[in-house]
Design a protein around this motif. Structure first.
Motif, short mmCIF file in Angstrom:
data_model
loop_
_atom_site.label_atom_id
_atom_site.label_comp_id
_atom_site.label_asym_id
_atom_site.label_seq_id
_atom_site.Cartn_x
_atom_site.Cartn_y
_atom_site.Cartn_z
N ALA A 81 51.76 30.19 34.39
CA ALA A 81 51.01 31.43 34.63
C ALA A 81 49.57 31.27 34.17
CB ALA A 81 51.68 32.59 33.91
N MET A 82 49.38 30.64 33.01
CA MET A 82 48.03 30.40 32.52
C MET A 82 47.26 29.48 33.45
SD MET A 82 45.99 27.91 30.91
CE MET A 82 47.24 26.73 30.41
N ALA A 83 47.93 28.43 33.95
CA ALA A 83 47.28 27.48 34.84
C ALA A 83 46.83 28.15 36.14
CB ALA A 83 48.22 26.31 35.15
N VAL A 84 47.67 29.03 36.68
CA VAL A 84 47.29 29.78 37.88
C VAL A 84 46.06 30.64 37.59
CG1 VAL A 84 47.99 31.64 39.45
CG2 VAL A 84 49.59 29.80 38.90
N GLY A 85 46.07 31.29 36.43
CA GLY A 85 44.93 32.13 36.06
C GLY A 85 43.65 31.33 35.92
N MET A 86 43.73 30.13 35.34
CA MET A 86 42.52 29.33 35.16
C MET A 86 42.00 28.80 36.49
SD MET A 86 41.73 29.69 32.09
CE MET A 86 40.35 28.53 32.03
N LYS A 87 42.88 28.68 37.48
CA LYS A 87 42.42 28.34 38.83
C LYS A 87 41.50 29.42 39.38
CE LYS A 87 44.15 24.42 40.50
NZ LYS A 87 43.32 23.40 41.19
N MET A 88 41.67 30.65 38.90
CA MET A 88 40.81 31.76 39.31
C MET A 88 39.57 31.85 38.42
SD MET A 88 43.79 34.66 39.78
CE MET A 88 45.33 34.32 40.63
N VAL A 89 39.76 31.56 37.14
CA VAL A 89 38.66 31.70 36.18
C VAL A 89 37.56 30.68 36.44
CG1 VAL A 89 38.04 31.38 33.75
CG2 VAL A 89 40.03 32.76 34.36
N LYS A 94 31.62 29.79 37.65
CA LYS A 94 30.58 29.04 38.38
C LYS A 94 29.79 29.93 39.33
CE LYS A 94 33.03 24.61 38.16
NZ LYS A 94 33.67 23.51 38.95
N GLY A 95 30.04 31.25 39.25
CA GLY A 95 29.25 32.20 40.04
C GLY A 95 29.83 32.55 41.39
N SER A 97 32.20 34.47 44.25
CA SER A 97 32.57 35.87 44.45
C SER A 97 34.01 36.10 43.98
CB SER A 97 32.46 36.23 45.93
OG SER A 97 33.42 35.51 46.69
N LEU A 98 34.40 37.36 43.89
CA LEU A 98 35.75 37.71 43.43
C LEU A 98 36.80 37.11 44.36
CD1 LEU A 98 37.51 39.31 41.45
CD2 LEU A 98 37.30 41.28 42.97
N GLY A 99 36.62 37.26 45.67
CA GLY A 99 37.60 36.74 46.62
C GLY A 99 37.74 35.23 46.54
N LYS A 100 36.62 34.52 46.45
CA LYS A 100 36.65 33.06 46.38
C LYS A 100 37.18 32.57 45.04
CE LYS A 100 33.04 32.05 49.78
NZ LYS A 100 31.73 31.40 50.03
N SER A 101 37.17 33.42 44.05
CA SER A 101 37.72 33.04 42.75
C SER A 101 39.23 33.24 42.71
CB SER A 101 37.06 33.86 41.63
OG SER A 101 35.67 33.61 41.57
N ILE A 102 39.71 34.34 43.30
CA ILE A 102 41.14 34.64 43.28
C ILE A 102 41.92 33.69 44.18
CG2 ILE A 102 42.89 36.41 43.81
CD1 ILE A 102 41.18 37.00 41.35
N TRP A 103 41.35 33.29 45.31
CA TRP A 103 42.09 32.52 46.30
C TRP A 103 42.68 31.20 45.77
CZ3 TRP A 103 45.15 32.55 50.06
CH2 TRP A 103 45.39 31.41 50.84
N GLY A 272 33.53 37.53 30.38
CA GLY A 272 32.66 37.59 31.55
C GLY A 272 32.71 36.28 32.33
N ARG A 273 31.54 35.76 32.62
CA ARG A 273 31.46 34.52 33.42
C ARG A 273 31.24 33.27 32.56
NH1 ARG A 273 30.87 34.91 39.18
NH2 ARG A 273 30.72 37.06 39.90
N LYS A 274 31.48 33.37 31.27
CA LYS A 274 31.36 32.19 30.41
C LYS A 274 32.50 31.23 30.72
CE LYS A 274 29.33 34.76 26.55
NZ LYS A 274 29.53 35.24 25.15
N ASN A 275 32.18 29.94 30.73
CA ASN A 275 33.23 28.97 31.00
C ASN A 275 33.97 28.61 29.72
OD1 ASN A 275 31.80 26.87 29.64
ND2 ASN A 275 30.64 26.44 31.50
N LEU A 276 35.05 27.83 29.87
CA LEU A 276 35.91 27.52 28.73
C LEU A 276 35.16 26.77 27.64
CD1 LEU A 276 38.77 27.56 27.54
CD2 LEU A 276 39.23 25.41 28.74
#
Length: 305
Positions: A81-89, A94-95, A97-103, A272-276
């Motif tokens: 579940a965490m790995a799926v979430g990080m695929k979105m994060v 990296k800036g 859009s929401l749709g391109k991040s969730i996909w 926010g948009r800070k990376n890991l």
């Protein structure tokens, strides 16, 4: 970190998650028995682990577990579940859009589970066609007796820890041979092993002996879909049972996506948009400042390679 330490940590962390899952199995077994959702007792355990994973992942804590004990963290459902979430994060930081991040997270859930389910259902169907008969097992169940419950929990801890440690060793060997290897290779391999090991009866034995020490880990997907293939072959009431089993699996898949989405939501609310790398750097700076009794310095941007 020395490789042998990651194997030890995989055993300890994987075993801990299996112990938690065994406790959750007792709770959901009590809560759902006799209700219309009784068929989803196993799925409820997985989704509960997913919730743990998305909270810890969204707070940038679970990633430390992955660093210390790669497959002790990724093999339990919480890590997936965490790995799926990080695929979105990652694209979000990296800036994108929401749709391109969730996909990317949604696509991981779709292709991984679709490929695994189809292949393993076909394996079960062909095995049944060739005369394979599943062994009769007596899966671990919850018990009100304290000593029995402790014994079951210990078996889940040891069995799950050993499975995670074995796949951590496999990962180290594969990574040494193929430096470009990805974690998803081992995850898919583990899924397939759940079905393949049904043939000599090993998966059935693992369920019987270790309960959630097997059932909350990635290989259970292959085990479950192999059983669906057998039910589909026999038809009639078995076919109906297979559909119910498949429906429970699909609910768990939806749960996987939404818990992954939960990781994204918690992360965005917290960081926010800070990376890991930025988040962990800031945490280290805060910890250092607190230890020294100084003010917290401004975060330094990590250098790009």
């Amino acid at each position: 970190m020395k490789p042998y330490k990651t194997v030890i940590y995989s055993f300890l962390l994987g075993g801990l998650f299996c112990l938690i899952a065994q406790a959750l199995a007792g709770f959901w077994g009590f809560a759902l028995t006799g209700t219309p959702m009784e068929f989803f007792k196993g799925g409820a355990v997985l989704v509960s682990l997913g919730i743990i994973g998305f909270i810890l992942g969204g707070l940038a804590i679970y990633q430390y577990f992955e660093e210390w004990a790669t497959f002790g963290a990724l093999f339990p459902f919480a890590g997936f579940a965490m790995a799926v979430g990080m695929k979105m994060v990652v694209p979000w930081t990296k800036g994108e859009s929401l749709g391109k991040s969730i996909w990317p997270g949604a696509w991981l859930v779709i292709w991984f589970n679709a490929v695994g389910a189809v292949v393993c259902i076909l394996m079960g169907y062909v095995a049944a066609m060739l005369g394979f008969v599943p062994p009769v097992t007596a899966p671990i169940v919850s018990s009100p007796d304290t000593m029995v419950a402790l014994t079951i929990g210990a078996r889940a801890f040891v069995g799950g820890g050993l499975i995670c440690a074995v796949f951590q060793i496999v990962w180290l060997a594969v990574k040494a041979a193929v430096p470009s290897a990805k974690h998803v290779w081992i995850l898919m391999g583990g899924w397939m092993c759940g079905a393949i090991f049904c043939l000599p009866g090993l998966s059935y034995w693992l369920v019987e002996q270790f309960g959630q020490g097997f059932q909350c880990l990635i290989p259970v997907g292959g085990y479950n879909m192999f059983a669906v293939g057998i039910d589909f072959f026999h038809g009639g009431e078995h076919f109906t049972a297979g559909l119910v089993h498949l429906g429970s699996f699909l609910l768990a898949v939806f749960g996987l996506f939404f818990t992954g989405l939960g990781t994204f939501v918690v992360w965005n609310a917290k960081f926010g948009r800070k990376n890991l790398a930025q988040v962990h750097l800031e945490k280290a700076q805060h910890a250092l400042a607190e230890c020294e009794g100084h003010s917290v310095p401004a975060a330094v941007e990590p250098q790009k390679e």
